[in-house]
Design a protein around this motif. Structure first.
Motif, mmCIF file in Angstrom:
data_model
loop_
_atom_site.group_PDB
_atom_site.id
_atom_site.type_symbol
_atom_site.label_atom_id
_atom_site.label_comp_id
_atom_site.label_asym_id
_atom_site.label_seq_id
_atom_site.Cartn_x
_atom_site.Cartn_y
_atom_site.Cartn_z
ATOM 1 N N PRO A 180 98.765 23.489 -14.593
ATOM 2 C CA PRO A 180 97.674 24.597 -15.553
ATOM 3 C C PRO A 180 98.882 25.353 -16.493
ATOM 4 C CG PRO A 180 96.679 24.441 -13.376
ATOM 5 C CD PRO A 180 98.263 23.650 -13.195
ATOM 6 N N LEU A 181 99.793 25.664 -15.878
ATOM 7 C CA LEU A 181 100.980 26.472 -16.827
ATOM 8 C C LEU A 181 101.749 25.696 -17.759
ATOM 9 C CD1 LEU A 181 102.078 28.695 -13.859
ATOM 10 C CD2 LEU A 181 100.306 29.200 -15.249
ATOM 11 N N GLU A 182 101.545 24.529 -18.086
ATOM 12 C CA GLU A 182 102.465 23.843 -19.110
ATOM 13 C C GLU A 182 101.348 23.418 -20.032
ATOM 14 O OE1 GLU A 182 105.758 21.531 -16.220
ATOM 15 O OE2 GLU A 182 103.944 20.418 -17.063
ATOM 16 N N GLU A 183 101.754 23.581 -21.563
ATOM 17 C CA GLU A 183 101.361 23.025 -22.669
ATOM 18 C C GLU A 183 101.887 21.715 -23.062
ATOM 19 O OE1 GLU A 183 98.216 24.458 -23.470
ATOM 20 O OE2 GLU A 183 98.618 25.238 -21.818
ATOM 21 N N VAL A 184 102.067 20.729 -22.235
ATOM 22 C CA VAL A 184 102.927 19.472 -22.255
ATOM 23 C C VAL A 184 102.168 18.336 -22.203
ATOM 24 C CG1 VAL A 184 104.690 18.331 -21.168
ATOM 25 C CG2 VAL A 184 104.878 20.672 -21.262
ATOM 26 N N VAL A 185 102.406 17.191 -23.023
ATOM 27 C CA VAL A 185 101.774 16.119 -23.176
ATOM 28 C C VAL A 185 102.851 14.829 -22.584
ATOM 29 C CG1 VAL A 185 100.379 14.332 -24.228
ATOM 30 C CG2 VAL A 185 100.038 16.679 -24.817
ATOM 31 N N LEU A 186 102.499 14.017 -21.889
ATOM 32 C CA LEU A 186 103.405 12.990 -21.546
ATOM 33 C C LEU A 186 102.772 11.645 -22.033
ATOM 34 C CD1 LEU A 186 103.720 13.250 -17.609
ATOM 35 C CD2 LEU A 186 105.414 14.201 -19.560
ATOM 36 N N GLY A 187 103.540 10.736 -22.780
ATOM 37 C CA GLY A 187 103.025 9.604 -23.329
ATOM 38 C C GLY A 187 104.144 8.404 -23.522
ATOM 39 N N GLY A 188 103.593 7.036 -23.327
ATOM 40 C CA GLY A 188 104.425 5.920 -23.417
ATOM 41 C C GLY A 188 103.961 5.313 -24.671
ATOM 42 N N THR A 189 105.224 4.893 -25.441
ATOM 43 C CA THR A 189 105.232 4.530 -26.677
ATOM 44 C C THR A 189 105.828 3.133 -27.046
ATOM 45 O OG1 THR A 189 107.293 5.320 -27.381
ATOM 46 C CG2 THR A 189 105.752 6.781 -27.396
ATOM 47 N N GLN A 190 105.347 2.517 -27.912
ATOM 48 C CA GLN A 190 106.133 1.151 -28.641
ATOM 49 C C GLN A 190 107.192 1.487 -29.023
ATOM 50 O OE1 GLN A 190 103.419 -1.519 -30.406
ATOM 51 N NE2 GLN A 190 105.113 -2.252 -31.722
ATOM 52 N N ASP A 191 108.376 1.064 -28.410
ATOM 53 C CA ASP A 191 109.882 1.123 -29.024
ATOM 54 C C ASP A 191 110.355 2.318 -28.908
ATOM 55 O OD1 ASP A 191 109.536 -1.420 -30.403
ATOM 56 O OD2 ASP A 191 108.295 -0.453 -31.854
ATOM 57 N N ASN A 192 109.903 3.371 -28.470
ATOM 58 C CA ASN A 192 110.347 4.724 -28.421
ATOM 59 C C ASN A 192 110.365 5.184 -26.958
ATOM 60 O OD1 ASN A 192 111.633 5.917 -30.721
ATOM 61 N ND2 ASN A 192 109.707 5.121 -31.625
ATOM 62 N N GLY A 193 110.019 4.404 -25.827
ATOM 63 C CA GLY A 193 110.152 4.603 -24.393
ATOM 64 C C GLY A 193 109.181 5.857 -23.948
ATOM 65 N N SER A 194 109.187 6.657 -23.111
ATOM 66 C CA SER A 194 108.262 7.654 -22.753
ATOM 67 C C SER A 194 108.791 8.936 -23.091
ATOM 68 C CB SER A 194 108.082 7.629 -21.228
ATOM 69 O OG SER A 194 107.760 6.187 -20.706
ATOM 70 N N ILE A 195 107.835 9.783 -23.729
ATOM 71 C CA ILE A 195 108.143 10.862 -24.541
ATOM 72 C C ILE A 195 107.419 12.097 -23.907
ATOM 73 C CG2 ILE A 195 107.860 12.180 -26.701
ATOM 74 C CD1 ILE A 195 108.047 9.443 -27.976
ATOM 75 N N LEU A 196 108.141 13.278 -23.787
ATOM 76 C CA LEU A 196 107.434 14.432 -23.382
ATOM 77 C C LEU A 196 107.390 15.409 -24.635
ATOM 78 C CD1 LEU A 196 108.296 16.856 -20.343
ATOM 79 C CD2 LEU A 196 108.149 17.578 -22.544
ATOM 80 N N THR A 197 105.988 15.709 -24.967
ATOM 81 C CA THR A 197 105.744 16.548 -26.289
ATOM 82 C C THR A 197 105.125 17.844 -25.952
ATOM 83 O OG1 THR A 197 105.319 14.376 -27.163
ATOM 84 C CG2 THR A 197 104.530 16.464 -28.342
ATOM 85 N N LEU A 198 105.621 18.773 -26.563
ATOM 86 C CA LEU A 198 105.313 20.230 -26.385
ATOM 87 C C LEU A 198 103.896 20.166 -27.111
ATOM 88 C CD1 LEU A 198 108.217 22.824 -26.684
ATOM 89 C CD2 LEU A 198 106.665 22.510 -24.638
ATOM 90 N N ASP A 199 102.811 20.648 -26.604
ATOM 91 C CA ASP A 199 101.604 20.891 -27.369
ATOM 92 C C ASP A 199 101.491 22.131 -28.288
ATOM 93 O OD1 ASP A 199 99.089 20.820 -28.310
ATOM 94 O OD2 ASP A 199 97.956 21.244 -26.206
ATOM 95 N N LYS A 200 102.151 21.893 -29.514
ATOM 96 C CA LYS A 200 102.030 22.743 -30.529
ATOM 97 C C LYS A 200 101.986 22.255 -31.800
ATOM 98 C CE LYS A 200 106.945 23.306 -30.902
ATOM 99 N NZ LYS A 200 108.045 24.212 -30.980
ATOM 100 N N LEU A 201 101.364 22.904 -32.911
ATOM 101 C CA LEU A 201 101.264 22.535 -34.239
ATOM 102 C C LEU A 201 102.447 21.708 -34.898
ATOM 103 C CD1 LEU A 201 99.074 24.848 -36.048
ATOM 104 C CD2 LEU A 201 98.222 22.745 -35.268
#
Length: 948
Positions: free
Chosen positions: A520-541
């Motif tokens: 709950p203390l993280e504004e973070v998204v994890l995702g698996g992509t085509q060609d770009n591996g697995s990415i950690l993304t900060l939830d911000k504009l």
């Protein structure tokens, strides 16, 4: 003029060099030692180990099971259908009563784009404005056209959200006074999906802009108007150029499927000038049945001479075109073949790319992929061809073999002022300083990293090269596009070429999966992509600084995390799953490969390319995995030792009663309330339920619905977090009923696709359903979401005539949305698009998971069975997430084994001892003491080992 251009571009080049990633502040471990390195697979589409599994995965997920094919022209038709749905919803937008069964208005959420704005996706098309080279237009193959006005420091999208996003080539009319006219072509014939002419990301003609690329309109003459068949060669556009020598007419030439075509009225009408004439066939013709040149290319030299290539390879297996060859024309209309490539039984030529010298327009290079390898020819007008094929890089200690991956990535370019400096691109980028006249002066300058022992990318670059452009004012400056977006170097002739990514706000990332961090203390998204591996993304504009970090390479798969932070689960293609810990800079500080030994080993029922797994929402140390023909269950992931890159044995069980006799397990989900119910579905339409999934007395029941499409592909099973008997089952095929609901645990099902089906029986041009979610709210209502190939939809009611309304029509629009996820603790949501990155939203008043109860005191809750013969379970309850050590002692006080030295998470934790010592050898029968150390206190229990 040149000096003024330099003054304009130089400050921008300097600014590009100071683009840096912001330091992320997370709750990760902070370790100063060098992060461990995980050996990652290559992500390339046509890499030998990937091609079949990715093609099959994408094809089987989408085909109409009744025909075994993806419906021809479906992308255009589903977009038109989506526009009709949105128009009808707008017309019907009147206040509705809560009992109307048609949903309520104003339940849509505010979806904000969060990138990652510094990690882009596959980019085939790019062009610089001849008037001002700070203006760049670039296109993602499923992300649309983007424009930059400051040499790629930032970008804005210029294709509308409901327009076709499959951009493959782009060009400008460079005649004086006509420079605001631009064209882009669509349809990636090799790469984005399986080669079936109805592939989901195929194109539909050429688009035109008359305002400098700020907006676009399709050219009606290039649009396909007959659904159901492959009837237009404009569905695959390889290249476009204009004729600046024709001042009286708007002359455009395009390399399309099978031919070179020409228009003298800005694309209103066309004639075939080279190759197989496919544009004048009756609209009922299926072009699959007409032999045609598969690959084509068109190029205009600096002096205005045109060159074109036609492959000898056709759409017919073993069929060779007599037209195969290299052609020259001085007017774009009359062509002379200067090299025949029709060599039946000897050699088949596929894609052939062209480059000419700016400083010497009569010098050209042609790079080809053939059945015998790669061909590279130097051509000088008036002198003819010189064959340099023998000097295309092969495997040596300094170089990796050139690889176009079946003509997927192929490009060639000549330095603007030094024609001896020639670049060729496949998976990697290479440079020769003697025009490839020898094999002695070749450098590996991009793609994968030549200095890495493991598979990793060249610093600030990316594999799979698609285009190379130079800046007139700075001839050594080179812009490279590839599967990672757009990159620039100021010195392409340097011994060690240094790149700067130009991907800031160029949001073209292609996500397969995404999950919102459960902490709950993280504004973070994890995702698996085509060609770009697995990415950690900060939830911000977007526009608030770089917010994405690539954690793993390869093609990214499913992701997960624990509610307490610390552990993150990311995966590569074909279900290679890793448990990771990360420091404050999101660098890996420890890892363990956790997928099981023996999983997915049946060749006929192997892992999927993007293979699902899920953590138990009530106990994040437990994982359920789709193992091909069985469900696998891990009782405690934290006991798997760190540091291994091999499949794990610890705590995995193959649930033998879950075996599927045919097909592959394609979807799996575990319940929240009540606990321990698992649903799983297959790629041939079967659905099963497991009760007491965590125990040895689990039971399995097939609950396939009577109305389920025969042979359909179950892509997702959504479970109501407040009621495990309430589920949604999503089928991703075209031409079938797509979404079913059960409120009684699978005893009965109701079809709830509603207005997202063109016809009640599922036929027609309704979208492919990729994911679904049920979000319960504290006021007793529920939000329902459907992620589809034409965007994200929602409703508040699945009763009666179900009406789905599009979420974020101006943002997400009609992008393919592969997955949605929400965090039950606070309602944070994420939508994963295939081409425009991630979008997040906040759903208020979501019912929390009341099963995650914080214990007041630590206790050993149970040790069972006792006596035991094979394995004993040590159940502990922890008030805080802390290090826990479990040791086993014999009756004489000798330490037999350290069972674990790892974390115990808040709440219930189960650890296991299999009756072996530290060497893995079975110990004798007797009484043993289990000592648990937590927060510097020890707790003990006795257990009896009693084998027969």
């Amino acid at each position: 003029m040149i000096n003024s251009k330099k003054q304009a571009v130089l400050p921008v080049l300097v600014l590009v060099y100071v683009l840096v990633c912001s330091i992320l502040v997370f709750t990760y471990q902070d370790e100063k030692k060098s992060p461990p390195e995980i050996e990652t697979p290559r992500s390339s589409f046509y890499q030998k180990e990937n091609v079949q599994s990715r093609q099959e995965y994408e094809q089987e997920m989408l085909v109409n099971p009744a025909t075994g094919k993806v419906p021809a022209n479906i992308r255009k038709q589903e977009l038109e259908f989506a526009r009709e749905v949105n128009l009808q919803n707008t017309l019907n937008k009147t206040p509705r009563s809560a009992s109307s069964g048609n949903g309520t208005k104003n339940h849509q959420l505010l979806w904000l784009p969060v990138g990652p704005e510094n990690i882009a996706g596959r980019t085939r098309a790019i062009a610089l404005d001849i008037r001002n080279e700070q203006i760049i237009l670039a296109g993602g193959v499923s992300g649309g056209v983007w424009k930059s006005e400051n040499l790629g420091q930032n970008w804005f999208k210029t294709t509308a959200s409901d327009q076709l996003q499959s951009v493959t080539t782009i060009t400008q009319d460079i005649r004086t006074g006509k420079e605001d006219i631009w064209y882009y072509g669509t349809g990636e014939l090799v790469g984005n999906s399986s080669r079936a002419p109805g592939a989901p990301f195929r194109g539909d003609g050429i688009f035109k802009s008359t305002n400098g690329g700020d907006s676009w309109e399709p050219l009606p003459s290039t649009q396909s108007n007959s659904p159901g068949i492959f009837n237009s060669p404009f569905q695959y556009v390889w290249d476009i150029t204009t004729n600046p020598n024709n001042l009286a007419e708007d002359e455009v030439l395009a390399a399309i499927y099978g031919a070179i075509v020409r228009s003298t009225d800005g694309g209103q009408t066309w004639t075939t000038v080279l190759g197989t004439d496919l544009i004048n066939n009756p609209p009922t013709f299926d072009l699959n049945n007409i032999p045609a040149e598969f690959f084509t290319d068109i190029h205009r030299t600096e002096s205005g001479v045109f060159y074109a290539t036609l492959s000898s390879a056709t759409n017919m297996a073993g069929g060779e075109s007599r037209n195969g060859g290299i052609y020259r024309s001085e007017d774009g209309q009359n062509w002379q073949r200067i090299l025949s490539l029709f060599r039946p039984g000897e050699e088949s030529f596929r894609r052939i790319e062209i480059a000419s010298s700016r400083s010497n327009p009569g010098l050209l290079y042609f790079l080809a992929e053939s059945s015998k390898g790669y061909r590279l020819w130097k051509y000088v007008e008036g002198e003819g061809f010189t064959d340099y094929s023998a000097n295309v890089p092969i495997e040596t200690e300094e170089l990796e073999a050139f690889d176009s991956q079946g003509s997927y990535n192929l490009t060639v370019a000549i330095h603007p002022t030094n024609p001896n400096v020639v670049f060729i691109g496949g998976t990697n980028l290479y440079r020769s300083t003697d025009g490839f006249a020898t094999a002695d002066n070749i450098s590996w300058i991009g793609g994968y990293d030549p200095e890495s022992e493991n598979i990793s990318t060249y610093p600030n670059h990316h594999p799979d090269q698609h285009a190379i452009h130079f800046i007139h004012a700075f001839p050594d400056a080179l812009i490279s596009t590839n599967d990672g977006g757009v990159f620039i170097t100021s010195d392409s002739r340097a011994e060690k070429v240094t790149y700067i990514p130009l991907n800031n706000t160029f949001v073209t990332t292609q996500f397969y999966t995404a999950s919102y961090s459960r902490y709950p203390l993280e504004e973070v998204v994890l995702g698996g992509t085509q060609d770009n591996g697995s990415i950690l993304t900060l939830d911000k504009l977007v526009n608030q600084g770089p917010n994405g970090i690539r954690i793993l390479g390869g093609d990214g798969g499913f992701t997960a995390s624990t509610p307490y932070g610390y552990y993150y689960y990311l995966s590569f293609q074909n279900s290679r799953i890793f448990r990771l810990t990360l420091n404050r800079n999101a660098e890996i500080t420890s890892f363990a490969r956790v997928d099981p030994v023996g999983g997915g080993t049946d060749p006929s029922q192997s892992y999927l390319f993007v293979n699902p797994y899920v953590l138990d929402p009530n106990n994040a140390n437990r994982m359920y995995l789709a193992g091909g023909d069985f469900v696998w269950y891990n009782q405690n992931l934290s006991q798997i030792p760190a540091g291994s890159q091999s499949p794990a044995r610890v705590n995995w069980k193959r649930l033998t009663r879950t075996e599927v006799q045919a097909g592959v397990i394609s979807a799996i989900q575990v319940s929240t309330n009540p606990k321990d119910i698992v649903y799983y579905g297959t790629g041939n339409g079967q659905l099963f339920r497991i009760d007491n999934a965590h125990s040895d007395i689990y039971s399995v029941k097939e609950i396939t619905g009577q109305e389920f499409p025969v042979g359909g592909y179950i892509r997702c099973i959504a479970i109501d977090p407040t009621d495990a008997n309430h589920i949604l089952v999503a089928f991703s095929n075209y031409g079938v009923k797509s979404l079913f609901r059960s409120t009684d645990g699978g005893t009965t099902f109701t079809h709830v696709s509603g207005n997202l089906e063109e016809f009640e029986d599922g036929t027609g041009n309704g979208p492919s359903f990729r994911w679904a979610a049920i979000v319960p709210k504290t006021d007793g209502t529920k939000l329902y979401y459907a992620a589809t190939s034409t965007g994200l939809y929602s409703t508040t009611s699945l009763e009666g005539n179900v009406v789905w309304e599009q979420e974020s029509p101006e943002g997400i629009g009609n992008m393919v949305v592969n997955m949605i996820d929400f965090r039950q603790s606070d309602g944070k949501m994420v939508a994963a698009t295939h081409g425009n990155g991630l979008y997040t939203a906040q759903a208020d008043g979501v019912v929390p998971n009341e099963n995650l109860v914080v214990e007041e005191d630590f206790e050993i809750a149970n040790v069972y069975p006792n006596p035991f013969a094979d394995e004993v379970t040590i159940e502990v309850n922890a008030p805080r997430t802390r290090l826990l050590i479990i040791r086993v002692y014999d009756s004489r006080g000798n330490e037999v084994k350290r069972v674990t030295s790892n974390l115990a998470f808040v709440g219930q934790n189960d650890f296991f001892w299999d009756g072996t010592n530290s060497l893995g050898q079975p110990v004798g029968n007797g009484v043993y003491l289990i000592r648990v150390t937590y927060e510097q206190k020890s707790y003990s229990r006795k257990v009896v080992l009693q084998r027969e």
